[in-house]
Write an enzyme that holds these catalytic residues in place. Sequence first.
Site, short mmCIF file in Angstrom:
data_model
loop_
_atom_site.label_atom_id
_atom_site.label_comp_id
_atom_site.label_asym_id
_atom_site.label_seq_id
_atom_site.Cartn_x
_atom_site.Cartn_y
_atom_site.Cartn_z
N ARG A 10 0.87 -1.18 0.00
CA ARG A 10 0.00 0.00 0.00
C ARG A 10 0.90 1.22 0.00
O ARG A 10 2.09 1.12 0.31
CB ARG A 10 -0.87 0.00 1.26
CG ARG A 10 -1.94 -1.08 1.25
CD ARG A 10 -2.48 -1.34 2.64
NE ARG A 10 -3.14 -0.17 3.22
CZ ARG A 10 -3.54 -0.09 4.47
NH1 ARG A 10 -3.34 -1.10 5.29
NH2 ARG A 10 -4.14 0.99 4.92
N SER A 12 0.70 3.99 1.91
CA SER A 12 0.75 4.81 3.12
C SER A 12 2.19 4.81 3.65
O SER A 12 3.00 3.94 3.31
CB SER A 12 -0.18 4.26 4.20
OG SER A 12 0.35 3.05 4.72
N LYS A 80 -2.30 -8.20 10.86
CA LYS A 80 -3.66 -8.15 11.41
C LYS A 80 -4.69 -7.75 10.35
O LYS A 80 -5.88 -7.96 10.54
CB LYS A 80 -3.72 -7.22 12.62
CG LYS A 80 -3.56 -5.75 12.35
CD LYS A 80 -3.64 -4.94 13.64
CE LYS A 80 -3.31 -3.49 13.46
NZ LYS A 80 -4.26 -2.71 12.71
N ASP A 81 -4.24 -7.16 9.22
CA ASP A 81 -5.17 -6.78 8.14
C ASP A 81 -5.47 -7.93 7.17
O ASP A 81 -6.31 -7.80 6.30
CB ASP A 81 -4.59 -5.62 7.31
CG ASP A 81 -4.49 -4.33 8.11
OD1 ASP A 81 -5.24 -4.20 9.10
OD2 ASP A 81 -3.67 -3.47 7.75
N ARG A 129 -13.17 -3.96 17.82
CA ARG A 129 -12.54 -4.62 18.98
C ARG A 129 -12.15 -3.58 20.03
O ARG A 129 -12.44 -3.75 21.22
CB ARG A 129 -11.30 -5.38 18.50
CG ARG A 129 -10.44 -5.97 19.60
CD ARG A 129 -9.12 -6.49 19.06
NE ARG A 129 -8.33 -5.43 18.42
CZ ARG A 129 -7.55 -4.57 19.07
NH1 ARG A 129 -7.45 -4.63 20.38
NH2 ARG A 129 -6.88 -3.64 18.42
N ARG A 130 -11.49 -2.50 19.59
CA ARG A 130 -11.09 -1.46 20.55
C ARG A 130 -12.30 -0.78 21.16
O ARG A 130 -12.35 -0.52 22.35
CB ARG A 130 -10.19 -0.43 19.84
CG ARG A 130 -8.81 -0.97 19.49
CD ARG A 130 -8.03 0.00 18.65
NE ARG A 130 -6.71 -0.55 18.30
CZ ARG A 130 -6.04 -0.27 17.19
NH1 ARG A 130 -6.57 0.58 16.31
NH2 ARG A 130 -4.87 -0.80 16.96
N ARG A 147 -11.16 6.82 10.88
CA ARG A 147 -10.60 6.03 9.77
C ARG A 147 -9.45 6.78 9.10
O ARG A 147 -9.27 7.96 9.31
CB ARG A 147 -11.69 5.76 8.73
CG ARG A 147 -12.77 4.77 9.17
CD ARG A 147 -12.29 3.33 9.09
NE ARG A 147 -11.50 3.09 7.89
CZ ARG A 147 -12.00 2.97 6.66
NH1 ARG A 147 -13.29 3.07 6.45
NH2 ARG A 147 -11.21 2.76 5.63
N ARG A 153 -5.25 9.81 10.86
CA ARG A 153 -5.93 9.66 12.14
C ARG A 153 -5.33 10.57 13.21
O ARG A 153 -6.04 11.15 14.02
CB ARG A 153 -5.87 8.19 12.59
CG ARG A 153 -6.89 7.32 11.85
CD ARG A 153 -6.83 5.89 12.30
NE ARG A 153 -5.72 5.17 11.73
CZ ARG A 153 -5.03 4.20 12.36
NH1 ARG A 153 -5.36 3.86 13.59
NH2 ARG A 153 -4.04 3.59 11.76
N CYS A 238 -12.93 -8.68 9.84
CA CYS A 238 -12.86 -7.35 10.45
C CYS A 238 -14.13 -7.13 11.24
O CYS A 238 -14.39 -6.05 11.72
CB CYS A 238 -12.81 -6.30 9.35
SG CYS A 238 -11.18 -5.66 9.09
#
Length: 310
Positions: A10, A12, A80-81, A129-130, A147, A153, A238
């Site tokens: 990606r 980012s 985790k993604d 989850r958080r 997001r 963020r 997710c």
Amino acid sequence: MSKIIKIGTRDSELALWQATTVEKKLNELGYLTEIIPVKSTGDIILDKPLYELGITGIFTKTLDVAMLKGEVDIAVHSMKDVPTALPKGIVQVAVLERASPVDILIHKGKLSFLEKNDTNATIATGSLRRKAQWLNKFPTHKVVDLRGNINTRMQKLHDNDWDGAVFAAAGLERINLKPEKFLNLDWMIPAPAQGAMMVVAIENDMFSRNALAQLNHNETEICTFVERQFLKTLEGGCTAPIGALAEINENLITLKGVLLSLDGKHKLEIEKTVKINLYQNFGELCATEILENGGFELMKSIKTSLNQKH
């Protein structure tokens, strides 16, 4: 070694950091590489919570397509993604040594809202989850959706009058964005495989697979395998508030797992330890125990309420 390994990522800052880390390791082993950034749907659509997009692997799908088309040879992901089931023809080839798996609260300098359980406090996170774990601990707080990539963020936290936002420590540490004002949320069970990086390749590309196998960190691979098996057995992509953290201590492995309702009111937890040689179905055993103790009903109600939101 004349083949150039094309590394898909990606675009980012964090994703590029991860791809560059893998590139350096491959270069040190004598391999030639090229980084090819690709934009993912998850990065483009920022106005909807992740679960509403309804795709598991929203951040990995675009790279999967690029790999299957032959545009890139390998892809580097925040583990985790990555969905627990990889697309046909794509295989996991390396898990790098894990960074910190913990979640942290980035705040504005005042933490009194935690002690007094301030009813007006607002916390931001895009993770179910958080959110569920936060509301379980602080039921009177308000949790708003957040997001975008890490930089976006952090900027949104700065621009809004929220009291704080929850981030993964590893991501912030990797790109030197971890501020002075943070609080370790050691009570929050992280996402399965949080803090770990996974590299995938095309199944029949033995050149890339052999190169990457040299980067694999065995202990991290075992722990993330157990955590992801726990997640897969509970059937969460997710889409459900599920946390899992496995840790190895000499010849033992311990798993802490949690499943919560979306509003955080119901929480099912497990903590178990077995000998390391029994790790292959350990995640499944723990998840099955949660399912048999109320997890089936909880997962059913989570799916129902998420479907109603679509």
